[in-house]
Design a protein around this motif. Structure first.
Motif, short mmCIF file in Angstrom:
data_model
loop_
_atom_site.label_atom_id
_atom_site.label_comp_id
_atom_site.label_asym_id
_atom_site.label_seq_id
_atom_site.Cartn_x
_atom_site.Cartn_y
_atom_site.Cartn_z
N ALA A 175 -12.41 66.97 -51.27
CA ALA A 175 -12.63 66.48 -49.91
C ALA A 175 -11.44 65.66 -49.40
CB ALA A 175 -13.91 65.63 -49.86
N VAL A 176 -10.92 64.77 -50.25
CA VAL A 176 -9.78 63.95 -49.86
C VAL A 176 -8.56 64.83 -49.57
CG1 VAL A 176 -8.09 62.30 -50.77
CG2 VAL A 176 -10.53 61.85 -51.03
N THR A 177 -8.37 65.86 -50.36
CA THR A 177 -7.23 66.77 -50.15
C THR A 177 -7.39 67.56 -48.86
OG1 THR A 177 -6.97 66.99 -52.56
CG2 THR A 177 -5.90 68.65 -51.18
N LYS A 178 -8.60 68.10 -48.60
CA LYS A 178 -8.84 68.86 -47.37
C LYS A 178 -8.67 68.01 -46.12
CE LYS A 178 -11.90 72.55 -49.06
NZ LYS A 178 -11.11 73.66 -48.48
N ALA A 179 -9.00 66.72 -46.24
CA ALA A 179 -8.89 65.81 -45.09
C ALA A 179 -7.49 65.21 -44.95
CB ALA A 179 -9.93 64.70 -45.21
N ASN A 180 -6.59 65.63 -45.82
CA ASN A 180 -5.20 65.13 -45.78
C ASN A 180 -5.14 63.60 -45.87
OD1 ASN A 180 -4.02 67.77 -45.34
ND2 ASN A 180 -4.78 67.63 -43.23
N LEU A 181 -5.97 63.05 -46.77
CA LEU A 181 -6.03 61.60 -46.92
C LEU A 181 -5.34 61.09 -48.18
CD1 LEU A 181 -9.70 60.87 -45.79
CD2 LEU A 181 -7.59 60.33 -44.55
N VAL A 182 -4.71 61.99 -48.95
CA VAL A 182 -4.09 61.56 -50.20
C VAL A 182 -3.02 60.50 -49.94
CG1 VAL A 182 -2.70 62.28 -52.17
CG2 VAL A 182 -4.61 63.70 -51.41
N LYS A 183 -2.12 60.78 -48.99
CA LYS A 183 -1.04 59.83 -48.68
C LYS A 183 -1.60 58.51 -48.17
CE LYS A 183 2.74 62.07 -49.73
NZ LYS A 183 3.65 61.55 -50.79
N THR A 184 -2.63 58.60 -47.35
CA THR A 184 -3.26 57.38 -46.82
C THR A 184 -3.79 56.51 -47.95
OG1 THR A 184 -3.88 58.51 -44.78
CG2 THR A 184 -5.07 56.47 -45.32
N LEU A 185 -4.47 57.13 -48.90
CA LEU A 185 -5.08 56.38 -50.00
C LEU A 185 -4.06 55.92 -51.04
CD1 LEU A 185 -8.41 58.35 -50.54
CD2 LEU A 185 -8.08 56.13 -49.42
N GLU A 186 -2.82 56.34 -50.89
CA GLU A 186 -1.76 55.80 -51.72
C GLU A 186 -1.25 54.47 -51.18
OE1 GLU A 186 1.17 58.86 -51.79
OE2 GLU A 186 0.18 60.00 -53.41
N GLY A 187 -1.67 54.12 -49.96
CA GLY A 187 -1.27 52.86 -49.33
C GLY A 187 -2.23 51.75 -49.68
N GLY A 188 -2.67 51.04 -48.68
CA GLY A 188 -3.64 49.98 -48.94
C GLY A 188 -3.06 48.60 -48.91
N PRO A 189 -3.70 47.67 -49.61
CA PRO A 189 -4.76 47.88 -50.60
C PRO A 189 -6.10 48.26 -49.97
CG PRO A 189 -4.40 45.53 -50.26
CD PRO A 189 -3.33 46.24 -49.48
N PHE A 190 -6.87 49.04 -50.76
CA PHE A 190 -8.17 49.53 -50.31
C PHE A 190 -9.22 49.30 -51.39
CE2 PHE A 190 -5.46 52.78 -47.98
CZ PHE A 190 -5.68 52.24 -46.72
N THR A 191 -10.46 49.22 -50.92
CA THR A 191 -11.63 49.30 -51.79
C THR A 191 -12.32 50.61 -51.49
OG1 THR A 191 -11.92 46.90 -51.87
CG2 THR A 191 -13.84 48.25 -52.38
N LEU A 192 -12.47 51.46 -52.50
CA LEU A 192 -13.10 52.77 -52.32
C LEU A 192 -14.45 52.79 -53.01
CD1 LEU A 192 -13.08 55.83 -51.60
CD2 LEU A 192 -11.94 56.21 -53.80
N PHE A 193 -15.49 53.13 -52.24
CA PHE A 193 -16.81 53.41 -52.82
C PHE A 193 -16.82 54.92 -53.08
CE2 PHE A 193 -17.44 49.65 -50.10
CZ PHE A 193 -17.85 48.75 -51.08
N ALA A 194 -16.65 55.30 -54.33
CA ALA A 194 -16.38 56.69 -54.69
C ALA A 194 -17.64 57.42 -55.14
CB ALA A 194 -15.33 56.73 -55.81
N PRO A 195 -18.09 58.41 -54.35
CA PRO A 195 -19.26 59.20 -54.76
C PRO A 195 -18.89 60.14 -55.91
CG PRO A 195 -18.82 59.39 -52.38
CD PRO A 195 -17.61 58.81 -53.01
N THR A 196 -19.79 60.26 -56.85
CA THR A 196 -19.59 61.18 -57.98
C THR A 196 -19.90 62.62 -57.54
OG1 THR A 196 -21.88 60.91 -58.68
CG2 THR A 196 -20.24 59.39 -59.63
N ASN A 197 -19.60 63.55 -58.43
CA ASN A 197 -19.99 64.94 -58.17
C ASN A 197 -21.50 65.05 -57.97
OD1 ASN A 197 -17.34 65.77 -58.44
ND2 ASN A 197 -17.56 66.30 -60.60
N GLU A 198 -22.25 64.28 -58.74
CA GLU A 198 -23.72 64.30 -58.62
C GLU A 198 -24.16 63.78 -57.24
OE1 GLU A 198 -22.06 63.19 -61.21
OE2 GLU A 198 -22.63 64.65 -62.75
#
Length: 297
Positions: A175-198
């Motif tokens: 999802a992050v790759t399709k949304a072109n957010l990889v570069k954005t998430l390399e910045g920050g600092p950020f807090t990510l609430f990361a959903p699992t595959n489940e």
């Protein structure tokens, strides 16, 4: 910001000595023993000045037994972990600021201690470990007491971490790759609430496919999982509503079931990375507009 000692109100008077002597006076018996076992006692007693984030005995007791046993067996690893609790110079509470990054004595690999000051509950953490006592003066430095042992963080940013953990984050990575957010998430600092595959598996398959095909909607959903700044679990307060990068707020609930972000339960907290922190959640968070009705995707 006002001085941290004023915010916490936790400064106690202890007679002066060097750092090792002061730690002994403060009752940090396990810390002193491990410092001695690691061959660092002389350095901390005669060198400096140093600032030490000193874990309590309770902090060491909370470690899984196998971790503590490994530290006691591996003196090199033990020394590295202890050095990570020490920075050069005297840094008093009045000099600590939100998102301050202070290089530790474990500098060869670039490890640094990150300070976070929560604006809601005025809680202060050092790499996620709550600071419970500040500004304990030694003749060759100062000790701030923390109630969790800190470990050197991996040299991985948020995208790299979720890539390394594809076993549970492969859908999130897609999802992050399709949304072109990889570069954005390399910045920050950020807090990510990361959903699992489940967590993603709970979303109806047709809905998930539509979401993955709609970059705008996907970006809104993913950025709703991101808060600016580094917010460790100790800095979260029940009822607070931090604003997400998407623009809407999420609600933090802390109770007998643990920590909830909206309706998602935090399964694992405080995965520290170089540009923030990740909290693992069991449900995908949806911005309020996505509950408005059909056709929103």
């Amino acid at each position: 910001m006002k001085t941290l000692c004023f915010v916490l109100g936790l400064v106690a008077a202890v007679s002066a000595g060097n750092i090792v002597e002061l730690a002994t006076q403060l009752g940090a018996k396990t810390l002193v023993k491990l410092v001695t076992d690691a061959g660092l006692a002389d350095t901390l007693a005669t060198g400096g000045p140093f600032t030490v984030f000193g874990p309590t005995d309770e902090a060491f007791n909370k470690l899984p037994r196998e971790i503590l046993e490994r530290l006691m067996r591996d003196k090199t690893l033990l020394a590295d972990v202890l050095k990570y609790h020490v920075i050069s110079g005297k840094v008093y509470s009045s000099q600590l600021s939100n998102e301050l990054t202070a290089p530790s004595l474990l500098t060869d690999n670039g490890e640094a201690v990150k300070i976070r000051i929560n604006i809601y509950g005025q809680k202060v953490t050092a790499d996620g470990s709550p600071v419970v006592l500040v500004d304990q003066n030694a003749t060759n430095g100062v000790i701030h007491v923390v109630n969790r042992v800190m470990f050197p963080i991996p040299l991985r940013n948020i995208p790299t971490e979720i890539t390394q953990e594809q076993r549970r984050f492969s859908t999130l990575l897609t999802a992050v790759t399709k949304a072109n957010l990889v570069k954005t998430l390399e910045g920050g600092p950020f807090t990510l609430f990361a959903p699992t595959n489940e967590a993603f598996a709970k979303v109806p398959a047709a809905t998930l496919q539509k979401l993955l095909a709609n970059v705008t909607a996907l970006t809104d959903v993913l950025t709703y999982h991101v808060v600016s700044g580094t917010v460790f679990s100790a800095g979260l307060s029940d009822g607070e509503m931090p604003k997400t990068v998407e623009g809407k707020t999420v609600t933090v609930k802390i109770g007998s079931n643990g920590v909830m972000i909206n309706d998602a339960r935090v399964e694992e907290a405080d995965l520290a990375v170089t540009n923030g922190v990740i909290h693992v959640i069991d449900t995908v968070l949806l911005p309020p507009a996505f509950n408005a009705g059909p056709g929103i995707y």
